[in-house]
Design a protein around this motif. Structure first.
Motif, PDB file in Angstrom:
ATOM      1  N   VAL A  46      66.209  62.861  70.108  1.00 15.94           N
ATOM      2  CA  VAL A  46      67.609  62.459  69.927  1.00 15.94           C
ATOM      3  C   VAL A  46      68.214  63.068  68.669  1.00 15.94           C
ATOM      4  O   VAL A  46      69.283  62.668  68.222  1.00 15.94           O
ATOM      5  N   ARG A  72      72.585  57.816  73.458  1.00 15.38           N
ATOM      6  CA  ARG A  72      71.558  58.824  73.681  1.00 15.38           C
ATOM      7  C   ARG A  72      70.270  58.307  73.060  1.00 15.38           C
ATOM      8  O   ARG A  72      70.201  58.031  71.863  1.00 15.38           O
ATOM      9  N   SER A  94      65.026  62.834  76.618  1.00 14.33           N
ATOM     10  CA  SER A  94      66.029  61.854  76.206  1.00 14.33           C
ATOM     11  C   SER A  94      66.908  61.533  77.407  1.00 14.33           C
ATOM     12  O   SER A  94      66.863  62.209  78.435  1.00 14.33           O
ATOM     13  N   LEU A  96      70.843  59.355  78.644  1.00 13.42           N
ATOM     14  CA  LEU A  96      72.090  58.685  78.279  1.00 13.42           C
ATOM     15  C   LEU A  96      72.143  57.332  78.981  1.00 13.42           C
ATOM     16  O   LEU A  96      72.043  57.255  80.207  1.00 13.42           O
ATOM     17  N   ALA A 119      70.112  58.102  69.020  1.00 12.30           N
ATOM     18  CA  ALA A 119      70.718  59.153  68.203  1.00 12.30           C
ATOM     19  C   ALA A 119      71.454  58.541  67.021  1.00 12.30           C
ATOM     20  O   ALA A 119      72.239  57.596  67.179  1.00 12.30           O
ATOM     21  N   GLN A 160      76.360  60.194  69.329  1.00 10.98           N
ATOM     22  CA  GLN A 160      75.922  60.133  70.726  1.00 10.98           C
ATOM     23  C   GLN A 160      76.285  61.364  71.549  1.00 10.98           C
ATOM     24  O   GLN A 160      75.894  61.469  72.708  1.00 10.98           O
ATOM     25  N   PRO A 164      71.164  65.414  77.419  1.00  5.55           N
ATOM     26  CA  PRO A 164      69.744  65.037  77.348  1.00  5.55           C
ATOM     27  C   PRO A 164      68.862  66.262  77.121  1.00  5.55           C
ATOM     28  O   PRO A 164      69.143  67.350  77.612  1.00  5.55           O
TER      29      PRO A 164
END
Length: 341
Positions: A46, A72, A94, A96, A119, A160, A164
């Protein structure tokens, strides 16, 4: 502000970062993440520095919701699975989390400790320079406590942005004996005890927590008694009290102790030991300072290399990916189709 809301979690789920450094001389335990490798993996995914605070899960998982999203985030450690609204998130990626969606962290499968990073980190006020929760002193965490249902963790909305990511990296998986340096009070033990310590298998007992891991195995006899003038404790010190059963001191350790220490686990192997569950066997191998320093530098360099191993998330049409998706939106038969013609 974006909030990550706790819907459910285990009793020792808490915020942990690198630890509360510089206060041990005042009797304050450093605390900190039990597996800094896994913490670094989650943070790299992140875009955070490797020691940024994350949620540490201990044996159990939890469920969370997002308010004001998206968020995130990434999970790493102990093979714990991650799902968003029931859809699995591939490992070392990662994701969302959109507003209203539910995040589910499953039980760790191959160890004890897993880490959920967001994040920008969690926007929580540190205590003595750290968010790390320490149970006995009630420092850190969320207002001096572990997480529980209905807690809201504020997150930084400006962090954010971004797609990803995934990590293409080999995870260190050493399976040999845990490396130790003998001492600082190995002269308090008989030669036979030193031999037994290095040649025998010990078992992680049920008395294992963030403060220390009690081991069971052959009794280690002292040569000069089992009391010493109390001196400073570091993570990985292996104390041997009068019972003759060693105790490996971990991140929530006391700051000073009066039992002789037969050896010290090197810093590079301590995360691997931390992930062992009660009932697991463990052996030790003595090394010299040069090997311990080289191993610490190797781990440091591996953590520093993680951002360079990031790449945009992509999906391949594997069986695992297809099975993780809902590819059917509904079914009809010929009669129902004809009825709508």
């Amino acid at each position: 502000m974006i909030d990550l809301t706790v819907k459910s979690c285990g009793p020792m789920t808490a915020l942990q970062d690198r630890g509360r450094l510089g206060y041990q001389r005042f009797g304050v335990s450093p605390s900190g993440a039990m597996d800094p490798r896994a913490l670094a993996l989650a943070n790299a995914l992140v875009g955070n520095p490797p020691e940024t605070a994350a949620i540490e899960f201990v044996n159990l998982g939890g469920t969370f919701a997002c308010e004001g999203g998206p968020l995130r985030l990434a999970l790493a450690g102990a093979g714990a699975p991650l799902k968003i609204d029931g859809t699995p998130v591939p490992p070392l990626t990662s994701a969302l989390l959109q507003e209203g969606q539910v995040l589910e962290v499953g039980h760790p499968r191959s160890g004890t400790f897993a880490y959920l990073a967001v994040a920008g980190g969690y926007a929580v006020e540190p205590q003595l320079g750290s968010l790390s929760f320490h149970l006995r002193s009630r420092l850190g965490g969320l207002k001096g406590a572990p997480l529980q249902a209905e807690n809201r963790l504020p997150c930084r909305p400006e962090a954010q942005a971004g797609a990803p990511m995934q990590l293409s990296v080999d995870i260190p998986e050493d399976t040999g004996p845990i490396r130790v340096m003998l001492g600082p009070q190995d002269d308090y033990f008989t030669p036979e005890s030193i031999r037994l310590f290095l040649e025998s298998e010990f078992t992680i007992s049920s008395q294992a927590d963030r403060m220390g891991f009690q081991l069971t195995g052959p009794k280690l006899d002292h040569a000069k008694g089992f009391n010493i003038v109390s001196d400073g404790i570091v993570a990985g010190h292996i104390q041997v009290p009068g019972s003759g059963q060693p105790i490996v001191l971990m991140r929530d350790r006391q700051t000073a102790g009066g039992y002789p220490k037969i050896a010290t686990v090197i810093s590079a192997d301590l995360p691997r030991l931390a992930q062992l569950r009660p009932g697991a066997g463990v052996r030790f191998r003595a090394v010299e300072r040069e090997e311990a320093v080289a191993a610490a530098r190797q781990l440091r360099d591996w953590i520093a290399s993680l951002p360079s191993k990031l790449e945009p998330m992509h999906f391949s049409l594997t069986t695992e990916h297809l099975l993780s998706r809902n590819l059917i939106g509904g079914t009809v038969d010929a009669l129902s189709s004809a009825a709508h013609d």
